[in-house]
Design an enzyme around this catalytic site. Structure first.
Site, PDB file in Angstrom:
ATOM      1  N   GLY A  76       8.465 -13.554  -0.059  1.00  0.00           N
ATOM      2  CA  GLY A  76       8.546 -15.001  -0.248  1.00  0.00           C
ATOM      3  C   GLY A  76       8.512 -15.412  -1.705  1.00  0.00           C
ATOM      4  N   ASP A 141      -4.060  -0.262  -2.344  1.00  0.00           N
ATOM      5  CA  ASP A 141      -3.640   0.862  -3.186  1.00  0.00           C
ATOM      6  C   ASP A 141      -4.548   1.084  -4.390  1.00  0.00           C
ATOM      7  OD1 ASP A 141      -1.478   0.984  -1.444  1.00  0.00           O
ATOM      8  OD2 ASP A 141      -0.186  -0.201  -2.757  1.00  0.00           O
ATOM      9  N   GLY A 184      -0.230   3.961  -0.579  1.00  0.00           N
ATOM     10  CA  GLY A 184      -0.628   4.048  -1.978  1.00  0.00           C
ATOM     11  C   GLY A 184       0.497   3.813  -2.963  1.00  0.00           C
ATOM     12  N   GLU A 236       2.378   8.461   0.136  1.00  0.00           N
ATOM     13  CA  GLU A 236       3.760   8.086   0.451  1.00  0.00           C
ATOM     14  C   GLU A 236       4.693   8.160  -0.753  1.00  0.00           C
ATOM     15  OE1 GLU A 236       3.722   4.081   1.886  1.00  0.00           O
ATOM     16  OE2 GLU A 236       2.837   3.250   0.068  1.00  0.00           O
ATOM     17  N   ARG A 280       2.824  19.603  12.538  1.00  0.00           N
ATOM     18  CA  ARG A 280       3.019  18.223  12.991  1.00  0.00           C
ATOM     19  C   ARG A 280       2.768  17.268  11.816  1.00  0.00           C
ATOM     20  NH1 ARG A 280       4.370  20.912  16.691  1.00  0.00           N
ATOM     21  NH2 ARG A 280       3.946  20.663  18.931  1.00  0.00           N
TER      22      ARG A 280
END
Length: 362
Positions: A76, A141, A184, A236, A280
């Site tokens: 926004g 973060d 993060g 990430e 996994r």
């Protein structure tokens, strides 16, 4: 006339946002001020239906709640808002002048903007246009350099650590490698804190481009020591030494940053191919943003909120509240958002990980 104060919450949600609202409303009301909340960032300055009066009675009981009663948005930006024209085409327009005029017309003397670096950058641009703004740092973060901590981080770490704890038993039962991807962005704070606390074998953070050979060597070493499972925690924004950060693209229209994600599955596949281990991957994702804030985050959020009101009373604008232990202070917003805070590779936390045998991928 009573002084009128506006508060908004922008960017991604974080545990503790409601505690900030609670603190601002109660603190400001005790000074005889009126407090209004703007829904979805600056929505209340565009549509009066999205502007709500907030009293101590209105915020009673929200202290322990996750999320934000005002709602939030990370797409926004009033300086670059996607708008559909009559032809059905999307155009990027600047509606900041309209928002500033509305702010002034409604008679607000201060805007407390709660958000991360993106929201605070927008707040700073409004300050440059003449809006009296005070920033409150919010991001799970923990990557705003001017403050030692941001609220929401402790809760996110607790959530991630709890998940890692639970994965130990299932990984051990099946002799599996479990790869956990945490948030993060391009800072490794959540991965480092939760990985150490959760007893991970490998922690991969953006600050250290990793070598897959080092990761696989650690997992193979576990096997030699009769430990047939491993836990790998991946931020990430982590990337292999010879690779790039993996993302899902730009995401929704209006987002200023790409949507990160996918590194966990990539690492899991590489481990499976190289070692033949049953592997996994699990992405914790927005689970880290949800739930009730920890005691630490509640208290920090309350301190941020009351400190922001004190800045407003002192007329110190275009500043962000910052926690520099043991005290609350303030810094110019421009300085606070200049760069993101990275993990110090010489810190005792990194050294602790190495000393207890955690592989950091280098």
């Amino acid at each position: 006339m009573r002084e009128k104060l506006l508060i908004s919450t922008g960017g991604g949600d974080a545990p503790g946002l409601n505690a900030v609202i609670f603190a601002v409303v109660n603190s400001a009301t005790r000074k005889g001020w009126e407090v209004y909340g703007s829904r979805a960032g600056y929505g209340g300055l565009l549509d009066r239906d999205d502007l709500i009066r907030l009293t101590p009675e209105d915020v009673e009981g929200i202290l322990s709640q996750g999320g934000t009663i005002l709602g939030s948005t990370n797409k926004g930006n009033p300086f670059a808002k996607p708008v559909e024209n009559l032809a059905g085409e999307i155009q990027i327009v600047d509606i900041s002048d309209k928002i500033l005029a509305s702010f002034n017309r409604m008679g607000f003397f201060c805007h407390i903007a709660v958000g991360g670096d993106g929201s605070l950058e927008i707040a700073h641009r409004f300050a440059q246009k003449g809006m009296p703004v005070i920033g409150v740092p919010k991001t799970i973060d923990n990557d705003l350099e001017a403050t030692d901590r941001t609220f929401g981080f402790d809760t996110a770490v607790s959530t991630a650590t709890d998940a890692i704890d639970k994965l130990h038993s299932t990984a051990k039962s099946h002799d599996r490698v479990m790869v956990v991807e945490v948030m993060g962005r391009d800072s490794g704070w959540i991965a480092l804190y939760s990985g150490i606390s959760g007893g991970a074998d490998v922690i991969l953070i953006p600050e250290i481009p990793f070598k897959l050979d080092s990761v696989c060597e650690k997992i193979s070493d576990n096997e030699l020591h009769n430990k047939h499972y491993s836990i790998v925690v991946v931020a990430e924004g982590a990337r292999a030494e010879d690779g790039e950060v993996i993302s899902k693209g730009q995401g929704e229209m209006g987002r200023s940053e790409v949507v990160l994600g996918g590194i966990g599955e990539w690492v899991a596949n590489q481990i499976r191919q190289r070692l033949g281990k049953d592997t996994r991957s699990l992405v914790l994702g927005h689970l880290q943003r949800g739930g009730s804030p920890t005691t630490f985050d509640r208290l920090l959020a309350l301190r941020f909120g009351t400190a922001a009101v004190r800045l407003a009373e002192a007329g110190i604008f275009d500043h962000m509240v910052a926690w520099v232990p043991p005290n609350m202070t303030s810094v110019p917003i421009a300085d606070a958002i200049r760069r993101r805070k990275k993990v110090d590779l010489e810190s005792d936390k990194v050294q602790t990980a190495r000393d207890i045998g955690i592989c950091l991928g280098d």
